[in-house]
Write a protein that holds these residues in place. Structure first.
Motif, PDB file in Angstrom:
ATOM      1  N   GLY A  22       0.815  -1.203   0.000  1.00  0.00           N
ATOM      2  CA  GLY A  22       0.000   0.000   0.000  1.00  0.00           C
ATOM      3  C   GLY A  22       0.853   1.258   0.000  1.00  0.00           C
ATOM      4  O   GLY A  22       2.074   1.220   0.135  1.00  0.00           O
ATOM      5  N   GLY A  23       0.194   2.393  -0.134  1.00  0.00           N
ATOM      6  CA  GLY A  23       0.882   3.681  -0.185  1.00  0.00           C
ATOM      7  C   GLY A  23       1.708   3.951   1.061  1.00  0.00           C
ATOM      8  O   GLY A  23       1.251   3.738   2.176  1.00  0.00           O
ATOM      9  N   GLY A  24       2.926   4.418   0.859  1.00  0.00           N
ATOM     10  CA  GLY A  24       3.784   4.786   1.972  1.00  0.00           C
ATOM     11  C   GLY A  24       4.372   3.637   2.755  1.00  0.00           C
ATOM     12  O   GLY A  24       4.931   3.850   3.829  1.00  0.00           O
ATOM     13  N   VAL A  25       4.275   2.426   2.255  1.00  0.00           N
ATOM     14  CA  VAL A  25       4.851   1.281   2.964  1.00  0.00           C
ATOM     15  C   VAL A  25       6.372   1.346   2.891  1.00  0.00           C
ATOM     16  O   VAL A  25       6.943   1.636   1.843  1.00  0.00           O
ATOM     17  CB  VAL A  25       4.349  -0.058   2.357  1.00  0.00           C
ATOM     18  CG1 VAL A  25       5.160  -1.241   2.865  1.00  0.00           C
ATOM     19  CG2 VAL A  25       2.879  -0.267   2.669  1.00  0.00           C
ATOM     20  N   LEU A  26       7.010   1.065   4.007  1.00  0.00           N
ATOM     21  CA  LEU A  26       8.462   0.995   4.081  1.00  0.00           C
ATOM     22  C   LEU A  26       8.863  -0.452   4.343  1.00  0.00           C
ATOM     23  O   LEU A  26       8.343  -1.072   5.267  1.00  0.00           O
ATOM     24  CB  LEU A  26       8.987   1.867   5.219  1.00  0.00           C
ATOM     25  CG  LEU A  26       8.572   3.339   5.195  1.00  0.00           C
ATOM     26  CD1 LEU A  26       9.005   4.027   6.480  1.00  0.00           C
ATOM     27  CD2 LEU A  26       9.149   4.033   3.983  1.00  0.00           C
ATOM     28  N   VAL A  27       9.770  -0.974   3.526  1.00  0.00           N
ATOM     29  CA  VAL A  27      10.232  -2.346   3.709  1.00  0.00           C
ATOM     30  C   VAL A  27      11.726  -2.300   4.008  1.00  0.00           C
ATOM     31  O   VAL A  27      12.515  -1.806   3.209  1.00  0.00           O
ATOM     32  CB  VAL A  27       9.952  -3.217   2.470  1.00  0.00           C
ATOM     33  CG1 VAL A  27      10.398  -4.650   2.711  1.00  0.00           C
ATOM     34  CG2 VAL A  27       8.467  -3.183   2.114  1.00  0.00           C
ATOM     35  N   HIS A  28      12.104  -2.806   5.165  1.00  0.00           N
ATOM     36  CA  HIS A  28      13.491  -2.800   5.639  1.00  0.00           C
ATOM     37  C   HIS A  28      14.360  -3.692   4.761  1.00  0.00           C
ATOM     38  O   HIS A  28      13.885  -4.675   4.184  1.00  0.00           O
ATOM     39  CB  HIS A  28      13.518  -3.314   7.081  1.00  0.00           C
ATOM     40  CG  HIS A  28      14.790  -3.049   7.809  1.00  0.00           C
ATOM     41  ND1 HIS A  28      15.885  -3.880   7.705  1.00  0.00           N
ATOM     42  CD2 HIS A  28      15.141  -2.062   8.658  1.00  0.00           C
ATOM     43  CE1 HIS A  28      16.855  -3.409   8.457  1.00  0.00           C
ATOM     44  NE2 HIS A  28      16.426  -2.305   9.054  1.00  0.00           N
ATOM     45  N   GLN A  29      15.649  -3.371   4.704  1.00  0.00           N
ATOM     46  CA  GLN A  29      16.564  -4.162   3.889  1.00  0.00           C
ATOM     47  C   GLN A  29      16.574  -5.632   4.320  1.00  0.00           C
ATOM     48  O   GLN A  29      16.393  -5.936   5.487  1.00  0.00           O
ATOM     49  CB  GLN A  29      17.972  -3.587   3.948  1.00  0.00           C
ATOM     50  CG  GLN A  29      18.614  -3.634   5.311  1.00  0.00           C
ATOM     51  CD  GLN A  29      19.939  -2.904   5.320  1.00  0.00           C
ATOM     52  OE1 GLN A  29      20.356  -2.315   4.344  1.00  0.00           O
ATOM     53  NE2 GLN A  29      20.610  -2.940   6.455  1.00  0.00           N
ATOM     54  N   PHE A  30      16.769  -6.511   3.356  1.00  0.00           N
ATOM     55  CA  PHE A  30      16.832  -7.962   3.527  1.00  0.00           C
ATOM     56  C   PHE A  30      15.513  -8.606   3.929  1.00  0.00           C
ATOM     57  O   PHE A  30      15.464  -9.783   4.259  1.00  0.00           O
ATOM     58  CB  PHE A  30      17.942  -8.371   4.516  1.00  0.00           C
ATOM     59  CG  PHE A  30      19.305  -7.933   4.098  1.00  0.00           C
ATOM     60  CD1 PHE A  30      19.960  -8.563   3.056  1.00  0.00           C
ATOM     61  CD2 PHE A  30      19.933  -6.869   4.737  1.00  0.00           C
ATOM     62  CE1 PHE A  30      21.234  -8.147   2.665  1.00  0.00           C
ATOM     63  CE2 PHE A  30      21.195  -6.451   4.349  1.00  0.00           C
ATOM     64  CZ  PHE A  30      21.844  -7.092   3.305  1.00  0.00           C
ATOM     65  N   THR A  31      14.423  -7.860   3.915  1.00  0.00           N
ATOM     66  CA  THR A  31      13.108  -8.402   4.257  1.00  0.00           C
ATOM     67  C   THR A  31      12.504  -9.089   3.047  1.00  0.00           C
ATOM     68  O   THR A  31      12.705  -8.682   1.918  1.00  0.00           O
ATOM     69  CB  THR A  31      12.180  -7.263   4.744  1.00  0.00           C
ATOM     70  OG1 THR A  31      12.775  -6.661   5.894  1.00  0.00           O
ATOM     71  CG2 THR A  31      10.798  -7.762   5.095  1.00  0.00           C
ATOM     72  N   GLN A  32      11.734 -10.148   3.303  1.00  0.00           N
ATOM     73  CA  GLN A  32      11.017 -10.857   2.258  1.00  0.00           C
ATOM     74  C   GLN A  32       9.514 -10.626   2.427  1.00  0.00           C
ATOM     75  O   GLN A  32       9.002 -10.679   3.548  1.00  0.00           O
ATOM     76  CB  GLN A  32      11.276 -12.359   2.340  1.00  0.00           C
ATOM     77  CG  GLN A  32      12.715 -12.754   2.129  1.00  0.00           C
ATOM     78  CD  GLN A  32      12.856 -14.252   2.241  1.00  0.00           C
ATOM     79  OE1 GLN A  32      12.396 -14.991   1.393  1.00  0.00           O
ATOM     80  NE2 GLN A  32      13.494 -14.690   3.310  1.00  0.00           N
ATOM     81  N   VAL A  33       8.837 -10.399   1.317  1.00  0.00           N
ATOM     82  CA  VAL A  33       7.388 -10.265   1.309  1.00  0.00           C
ATOM     83  C   VAL A  33       6.862 -11.399   0.443  1.00  0.00           C
ATOM     84  O   VAL A  33       7.201 -11.500  -0.736  1.00  0.00           O
ATOM     85  CB  VAL A  33       6.952  -8.895   0.743  1.00  0.00           C
ATOM     86  CG1 VAL A  33       5.438  -8.797   0.709  1.00  0.00           C
ATOM     87  CG2 VAL A  33       7.553  -7.760   1.569  1.00  0.00           C
ATOM     88  N   GLY A  34       6.060 -12.268   1.025  1.00  0.00           N
ATOM     89  CA  GLY A  34       5.581 -13.459   0.332  1.00  0.00           C
ATOM     90  C   GLY A  34       4.575 -13.162  -0.761  1.00  0.00           C
ATOM     91  O   GLY A  34       3.921 -12.114  -0.782  1.00  0.00           O
ATOM     92  N   GLU A  35       4.428 -14.117  -1.660  1.00  0.00           N
ATOM     93  CA  GLU A  35       3.504 -13.971  -2.780  1.00  0.00           C
ATOM     94  C   GLU A  35       2.062 -13.819  -2.297  1.00  0.00           C
ATOM     95  O   GLU A  35       1.682 -14.345  -1.259  1.00  0.00           O
ATOM     96  CB  GLU A  35       3.632 -15.160  -3.729  1.00  0.00           C
ATOM     97  CG  GLU A  35       3.277 -16.504  -3.118  1.00  0.00           C
ATOM     98  CD  GLU A  35       3.563 -17.651  -4.059  1.00  0.00           C
ATOM     99  OE1 GLU A  35       2.622 -18.110  -4.723  1.00  0.00           O
ATOM    100  OE2 GLU A  35       4.727 -18.082  -4.121  1.00  0.00           O
TER     101      GLU A  35
END
Length: 129
Positions: A22-35
Motif C-alpha cells: 500500500g501507499g507509503g509502505v516501508l520495507v526494511h533491507q533484507f526483508t522478504q514479502v511473500g507472494e
C-alpha cells in the motif's frame, strides 16, 4: 508486484508474485514479502511477511488471509480454507515457531500451497511478523 505511491524498499528486499504494498509502505533491507500478500498503506515491514496474508498495524502484524486477492487469482475455496487454518495455528495458537511448523506438518495434507507457507517460514532470516 504492485507498489502504491511512496512505497519504499530497502536493499536486497525480495517480493513474491502478486504481492501488494500500500501507499507509503516501508520495507526494511533484507526483508522478504511473500507472494499474494498485502501490506496496508503507511506501515513498515522490518520482518518477513508470509505469503497469502494481509498485514497491518504498528508494529506490523498478521490481520488475516488475503481472501480478495486469492479469489481474484483463482484460488479454490479448499485452498483458501487450508491457508486460514494453517495461519490460525501459526499466529494464534500461542506456541513457538518450531511447534507450529511441526503441528502443521502433521495435521495438514502436503499441498503446494501449504508447502509454500512452510518453506517461507522455515527459510526466514529476519523472523516472521
Amino acid at each position: 508486484v504492485i507498489l502504491s505511491n511512496l512505497a519504499t524498499l530497502g536493499g536486497h528486499v525480495q517480493i513474491g508474485n502478486w504481492a501488494i504494498l500500500g501507499g507509503g509502505v516501508l520495507v526494511h533491507q533484507f526483508t522478504q514479502v511473500g507472494e499474494h500478500s498485502l501490506i496496508g498503506g503507511g506501515f513498515r515491514a522490518v520482518q518477513d511477511v508470509p505469503p497469502f496474508i494481509v498485514a497491518a498495524n504498528h508494529p506490523l502484524k498478521y490481520k488475516g488471509v488475503n481472501i480478495v486477492g486469492l479469489k481474484r487469482r483463482g484460488f479454490s475455496k479448499k485452498d483458501m480454507n487450508l491457508i486460514k487454518k494453517v495461519y490460525k495455528i501459526f499466529f494464534r495458537s500461542g506456541g513457538n515457531r518450531k511447534t507450529a511448523i511441526e503441528k502443521i506438518q502433521s495435521e495438514f495434507p502436503k499441498t503446494e500451497v501449504i508447502q509454500k507457507i512452510l518453506d517461507f517460514i522455515k527459510h526466514s532470516n529476519r523472523g516472521i511478523i
